[in-house]
Design an enzyme around this catalytic site. Sequence first.
Site, mmCIF file in Angstrom:
data_model
loop_
_atom_site.group_PDB
_atom_site.id
_atom_site.type_symbol
_atom_site.label_atom_id
_atom_site.label_comp_id
_atom_site.label_asym_id
_atom_site.label_seq_id
_atom_site.Cartn_x
_atom_site.Cartn_y
_atom_site.Cartn_z
ATOM 1 N N SER A 118 38.671 -117.465 -17.741
ATOM 2 C CA SER A 118 38.033 -117.933 -18.965
ATOM 3 C C SER A 118 37.342 -119.283 -18.739
ATOM 4 O O SER A 118 36.385 -119.354 -17.976
ATOM 5 C CB SER A 118 39.072 -117.997 -20.094
ATOM 6 O OG SER A 118 38.453 -118.176 -21.331
ATOM 7 N N ASP B 160 37.105 -112.967 -16.127
ATOM 8 C CA ASP B 160 36.634 -112.969 -17.510
ATOM 9 C C ASP B 160 36.078 -114.331 -17.899
ATOM 10 O O ASP B 160 36.483 -114.943 -18.896
ATOM 11 C CB ASP B 160 37.763 -112.559 -18.459
ATOM 12 C CG ASP B 160 37.312 -111.517 -19.479
ATOM 13 O OD1 ASP B 160 36.240 -110.927 -19.305
ATOM 14 O OD2 ASP B 160 38.069 -111.283 -20.440
ATOM 15 N N HIS C 101 40.752 -109.888 -23.142
ATOM 16 C CA HIS C 101 40.663 -111.204 -22.493
ATOM 17 C C HIS C 101 42.033 -111.700 -22.038
ATOM 18 O O HIS C 101 42.153 -112.406 -21.034
ATOM 19 C CB HIS C 101 40.041 -112.197 -23.473
ATOM 20 C CG HIS C 101 39.601 -113.485 -22.855
ATOM 21 N ND1 HIS C 101 38.810 -113.563 -21.726
ATOM 22 C CD2 HIS C 101 39.841 -114.784 -23.226
ATOM 23 C CE1 HIS C 101 38.577 -114.829 -21.417
ATOM 24 N NE2 HIS C 101 39.192 -115.584 -22.311
#
Length: 435
Positions: free
Chosen positions: A279, A302, A357
């Site tokens: 992330s 991600d 996620h």
Amino acid sequence: MHFNGEFVQIAVKTIYNWAKTEQWRYTLGFFAMGSSCSNHLGIPPPKGPNHVGCTDFMMDHTAQGSFFRLYYPCQETEKAEKPDWVPNMEYFYGLADFMKINRTWSEKIFEYLFGSYKIPAYMDAPFKSSEKCPVVIFSHGLGAFRTLYSAICVELASQGFIVASVEHRDESASATFYYHEKTEPGPTQESRPKSPSASDRDGLLREWMYYRALKHGESEFPLRNKQVKQRADECILALDKLTQMNSGVAVQNVLQTPFDYTTLENSMDLCRTAVIGHSFGGATVIESLCKEVKFKCGVALDAWMVPLDDEIFPRVKQPIFFINSEKFQWAGNISRMKKLDCTVIDRKMITIRGTVHQSFPDFTFLTGNWIGKLMKLKGEIDPELAIDLSNKATLAFLQRHLRLEKDFNQWDPLIDGQDENLIPGTNVILLQSSM
């Protein structure tokens, strides 16, 4: 498109709201035990040939110093214990303060739900490796901290890597700490509650630093762009500290753990280093590659690309592997990843079917099936299968670009998405306007 405030924040708020209802005991009990579809909860053990040890390093007691959890191949030992998954309750306090929920409630809830979980590694176990270890620096996501990606880090260590999971001091972690001298006034943090300083070391006071939320009317990009630059510097600093230890330079670990760091001398292959992150940590991977050529490649899990300046993309010269979830990405974010495409540098992308996620951090293994899906901590795919695919694809990519003499190339097809649970590239439809 915003990135949903990061996984832990969603979890905390939902749990807290439930805890205020008359059904909270039933809900929490079901959450902790899982459902008929998920009878065993816990962080999966590593699959590699090495036992895994871990220890914490803090070098320079100030906020400008380096702080990371180190995972490494270790000797088998009966005395070593497995560490708690969450090292201090202050990490949950940081989340509670940010969500404006009661600390006392949050402590009870989190202790009930997650207090018994351990990381599948041995704390301060003696280092042992038959060969020099390649090195990985790991960067956590927004609202996380150094221990929340242990399933990934212990697997890499079990396969022969030394992994430093950085705890960032850019105020993007839910909480972190450092020390200041007793004779110095404590730092001030505007408009943010904090725990009282605790005396941990002679002459030093522990100071907690909590998540920095956006202020009213504040634009997000300037803050996140400043943070991603600091995060990259912290990844590079961690690599510098490992380089010192590898060279036999004396270092001081403020935490005074029993681990003998001198056993790491000449243990690392610093010609084979990579950076990995999830992330916001995925954006940190890109920024780190741009700033430090010693990183030979990067894996972005991600990645949230918003914090990055467009101007850095053509300056990144190393191979990059994007491993995405099926449910998080959107056209604008993917188009920024595509700006890194290059005909002469290996840039790969795959998407894991049925993932969200939150399929990368450890929370996905510690929640029951239906509650995990309700809170978007689990996708449709079995979480252990998802992390296994991600780890194997990562290992294959690292072997290719760090030129490792391992058998990770057996998983080369995963790099190109050749598996029924993988999508080559992305599932996101890119319109011309997004490119």
